[in-house]
Design a protein around this motif. Sequence first.
Motif, short mmCIF file in Angstrom:
data_model
loop_
_atom_site.label_atom_id
_atom_site.label_comp_id
_atom_site.label_asym_id
_atom_site.label_seq_id
_atom_site.Cartn_x
_atom_site.Cartn_y
_atom_site.Cartn_z
N ALA A 6 -7.59 7.47 1.80
CA ALA A 6 -6.17 7.54 2.21
C ALA A 6 -5.27 6.79 1.23
N VAL B 275 0.42 3.98 1.62
CA VAL B 275 0.51 4.46 3.01
C VAL B 275 0.15 3.28 3.91
N THR C 101 0.85 -1.20 0.00
CA THR C 101 0.00 0.00 0.00
C THR C 101 0.88 1.25 0.00
#
Length: 262
Positions: free
Chosen positions: A197, A95, A93
Amino acid sequence: MILRARAKNGSIQEKSATWEASKTALIICDMWDDHWCKSASRRVGELAGPLNETVKAARARGVFIIHAPSSVTSFYQDTPQRKLAQAAPFAATPVPLAAAQRWGTAWCWTDPKRETVLPIDDSDMGCSCTGAKCEIREAWTRQIATIDLSPGDALTDDGQETWNLLQARGIENVMLCGVHLNMCVLGRPFAIRQMVALGMNVALLRDLTDTMYNPERPPGVDHFTGTDLVVGHVEKYWCPSITSTVFTGQPAFRFKEDTRKP
Ligand SMILES: [Zn+2]
């Protein structure tokens, strides 16, 4: 389709967008078979049919369907949908995924850098029943059977598995539907806060959701107005919304108990 967002002063901003079906996933959040709150359970039962029709239409267009019945995925351990999610190759990922835990999965809490507190008070957990309030218990065992699992769909409540599935398909856009918007549709590890996000284009199907909101709590509006307030919060701070009309061509879904003028 028309994406509906809100400016910081609350004014509605509509923008036309085209999302390629092959780069789009539709995630169904926590549409369980039962709920500790009788009213919430009744509304999920009413929502499930129209939601399934929308899922069918989206699937027929090539949208990737992820069923996300949190904390009861073991019910599906032998299904191809669950195995598809587990078999998706690991993808890093951009983040770190949320590490907090709540209600059986990772959890993205309210983000004070990005949003205000929610516009409804759900600190009593939001039983909207009149008279005696429902007792909180582990009521759910699976996704409500009204929603079909089809070949090619996936089933997971895990953030990493969700990301693996999306990356394997080159998916850039994620639509969310299901319940409850003030809790799981925002906080679960496959849901709005986490997907934003991770850099996905995110949209909420605002007619295919509900909240846990007790009208006896602030701001003291009826249940459905409370849901609309949370939709407005999402549109202001997180992602735009669309309605199921995008897929079905039918008018947006409304609960029978919502007696307000459209
Ligand atoms: Zn209740």
